[in-house]
Scaffold this active site. Structure first.
Site, PDB file in Angstrom:
ATOM      1  N   ASP A   1       1.023  -1.138   0.056  1.00 41.80           N
ATOM      2  CA  ASP A   1      -0.221  -0.289   0.281  1.00 41.80           C
ATOM      3  C   ASP A   1       0.613   1.134  -0.024  1.00 41.80           C
ATOM      4  OD1 ASP A   1      -2.306   1.696   0.608  1.00 41.80           O
ATOM      5  OD2 ASP A   1      -3.397   0.402   1.529  1.00 41.80           O
TER       6      ASP A   1
ATOM      7  N   THR B   1      -6.947   3.636  -3.167  1.00 44.05           N
ATOM      8  CA  THR B   1      -6.718   1.835  -1.539  1.00 44.05           C
ATOM      9  C   THR B   1      -7.960   1.441  -2.653  1.00 44.05           C
ATOM     10  OG1 THR B   1      -5.604   3.055  -0.553  1.00 44.05           O
ATOM     11  CG2 THR B   1      -6.689   0.658   0.000  1.00 44.05           C
TER      12      THR B   1
ATOM     13  N   ASN C   1     -13.064   5.331  -1.977  1.00 48.08           N
ATOM     14  CA  ASN C   1     -12.828   4.725  -0.271  1.00 48.08           C
ATOM     15  C   ASN C   1     -14.155   5.055  -0.246  1.00 48.08           C
ATOM     16  OD1 ASN C   1     -10.077   3.729  -0.567  1.00 48.08           O
ATOM     17  ND2 ASN C   1      -9.367   5.519   0.432  1.00 48.08           N
TER      18      ASN C   1
ATOM     19  N   HIS D   1      -0.987   2.362  -5.227  1.00 44.46           N
ATOM     20  CA  HIS D   1      -1.122   3.979  -5.409  1.00 44.46           C
ATOM     21  C   HIS D   1       0.574   4.432  -5.263  1.00 44.46           C
ATOM     22  CE1 HIS D   1      -1.498   4.910  -1.602  1.00 44.46           C
ATOM     23  NE2 HIS D   1      -3.132   4.050  -1.715  1.00 44.46           N
TER      24      HIS D   1
HETATM   25 ZN   LIG Z   1      -3.923   2.650  -0.310  1.00 47.24          ZN
END
Ligand SMILES: [Zn+2]
Length: 548
Positions: free
Chosen positions: A42, A83, A104, A357
């Site tokens: 992440d 995310t 999100n 990302h």
């Molecule tokens: Zn993320």
């Protein structure tokens, strides 16, 4: 006689063909991996692979780079680079325009409020008394690779998703997964939802009972290597970091046992490298206990390491804390690869590693180096635009400003005999006056707007039933965020350019400099397995050199 001879020959031919075909099939079967492991780190930017290279062990990132195949120019082909869209695009092979995970959280027109991507009030938490398990993949509109694998053999493959973040476990694993497990802040346990099962498997209960979260939080966070060796990062105490919870200054050592009670309890582990350690421990336990890769059909495990994102947001891209988190993650990956060697053998697994990302450098840090950038105050712009439309039209048709998009009340606009396109245009023209705005596009003009890389990315991220009516893009290095730490979401390389490594099976070592879209990962795995692409797939298979 002749006839008999002929039929004997035919029989011989059929027998030989059969042997030949069977051998071919067997050969294919042997080459087919027993286990696919997808790893998402992440917020991992492409450049981290090389920025920290001198700190890698032999068995982690360096092993993936020196034994695997690296796509050096893997790019996100939509915005926003968040995310939920990132994880979904990797595993569905398509963009938010099609898979529907536009952010999100987003404004939901039918309920008239904000919703979270994986919220699901129809299910229950399994494994904890908390409400952190009211989650499912029901809003994900298309199939994932895991779904295709299960559809290919009447559900006989096992598919499991693991991440500290619920969305990073649920969305990659897909609709028909055997299980997805995420972290419960209230208990420090791995939990799931009744979408997947009625109760936790015994091995998960046992893992939770071992109390590893507490063990990891029982000592201060110090650097793994001597702190003076962290030469890729700036000073430990610098003005670009956010203070770590209730700490006076963001410096090592971070006294976790003392911070824990007042700072999120068990949840504190997520913003430390030990969250990734815990994830790796749990992933290895899942492989062993679910016997992944040991059955007749290919299994799949999706792992997402979330702590890199929490630490990145908190301390920014230049912090020793971030470098230490990656150095420790490298050891976790080494542990996983070494476990695979003895458990099933490298040749029987295919692993890919990428990120959902990247991240921007902190704009104050850049400004101190003379590089343009800045902070964009979303609350300020929202208030000013609300006031602007109210004054102009006598009514305020703005429902919500979120994810840099204005949602408009179309009914209210019609009731007041206003024209939707004109209102969108007026807002867009006003928004462009604000510092840091690169463009603002009325949704009705998206398909005819200047067709450059930014508009293409906006279109790939635009889902008509879920997205807003005026879409804003900021200038490079402008972030809608606090003035310390950092964030992501932009179409620019710092958020869009990520690592993409393939390893194991009969994959040859090599690298490609061709630009590749993130949506090409899913069809590559499909092709490798000889299964159908996920239904919304818009990517195409990558060319990886294979051993014959
Ligand atoms: Zn993320």
């Amino acid at each position: 006689m002749l006839q008999k001879h002929k039929s004997q020959l035919t029989l011989l031919f059929i027998t030989l063909s059969c042997i030949f075909l069977c051998q071919c099939r067997n050969e294919q079967k042997i080459k087919q991996p027993k286990l696919i492991i997808g790893i998402v780190v992440d917020q991992m930017r492409y450049d981290y692979l090389y920025r920290y290279y001198s700190k890698w062990s032999d068995g982690g990132f360096k092993r993936l780079l020196t034994e695997g195949y690296s796509f050096e120019d893997a790019q996100y082909n939509y915005v926003p680079t968040f995310t939920a869209p990132g994880h979904t695009s990797i595993y569905t092979g398509t963009t938010p325009a099609v898979h529907g995970m536009i952010a999100n959280d987003w404004y939901d027109r039918s309920s008239g409020g904000m919703i979270y991507c994986t919220d699901d009030a129809t299910v229950k938490t399994v494994g904890s008394p908390s409400e952190k398990g009211l989650m499912s993949p029901r809003r994900e509109l298309t199939e994932t690779i895991g779904d295709m694998l299960k559809l290919s053999n009447n559900g006989q493959s096992k598919v499991i998703g693991i991440a500290l973040k619920d969305r990073a476990a649920i969305l990659p694993a897909g609709h028909s997964a055997n299980g997805a497990y995420w972290f419960d802040d209230a208990t420090g346990w791995w939990i799931t939802s009744s979408y997947y099962m009625k109760q936790l498997p015994e091995w998960v209960k046992k893992f939770n009972d071992e109390g590893r979260t507490n063990q990891y939080l029982s000592k201060p966070w110090t650097t793994l290597l001597p702190i003076e060796e962290y030469t890729e990062s700036i000073a430990d105490n610098n003005p670009y970091e956010r203070p770590f919870f209730s700490e006076k200054s963001p410096v090592f050592p971070h006294d976790l046992p003392n911070l824990k009670p007042q700072n999120g309890g068990y949840g504190l582990i997520k913003a430390t490298p030990f969250g990734d350690d815990l994830t790796a421990d749990f992933a290895i336990a899942a492989i062993k206990n679910e016997k992944l890769g040991k059955g007749k059909y290919t299994d799949m495990l999706t792992i997402s390491f979330s702590s890199t994102d929490y630490v990145g947001h908190q301390f920014g891209t230049t912090a020793i804390e971030l470098e230490d988190t990656y150095i420790r993650l490298d050891r976790d990956i080494a542990q996983l690869l070494s476990f695979i060697d003895t458990y099933i053998g490298k040749e029987n697994v295919v692993i890919f590693l990428t990120a959902d990302h990247g991240a921007a450098d902190n704009p104050h840090y850049l400004a101190d180096k003379g590089i343009p950038g800045g902070f964009f105050d979303e609350n300020e712009i929202a208030a000013k635009i609300h006031a602007f439309v109210k004054e102009k039209y006598g009514v305020d048709p703005i429902l919500q400003f979120t994810n840099l998009q204005f949602y408009l009340n179309k009914q209210k606009i019609a009731d007041n005999k206003l024209n939707l396109d004109t209102v969108e245009e007026a807002i867009a023209n006003k928004v462009i006056e604000f510092k840091g705005v690169e463009r603002a596009i009325p949704a009705y003009r998206l398909y005819t707007y200047r067709n450059d890389f930014i508009t293409k990315k906006i279109l790939n991220g635009y889902n008509p039933s879920r997205s807003g009516d005026v879409i804003i893009n900021l200038l490079p290095e402008y972030i809608p965020y606090d003035t310390t730490g950092t964030t992501h979401g932009a179409p620019y390389v710092y958020d869009a350019h990520v690592p993409l490594l393939f390893y194991g099976g009969n994959i040859e070592h090599g690298k490609s400099a061709e630009e590749e879209a993130i949506t090409n990962i899913a069809p590559t795995i499909s092709e490798l397995l000889g299964i159908q692409y996920p239904d919304g797939c818009t990517g195409e298979p990558l060319h990886i050199t294979m051993k014959h």
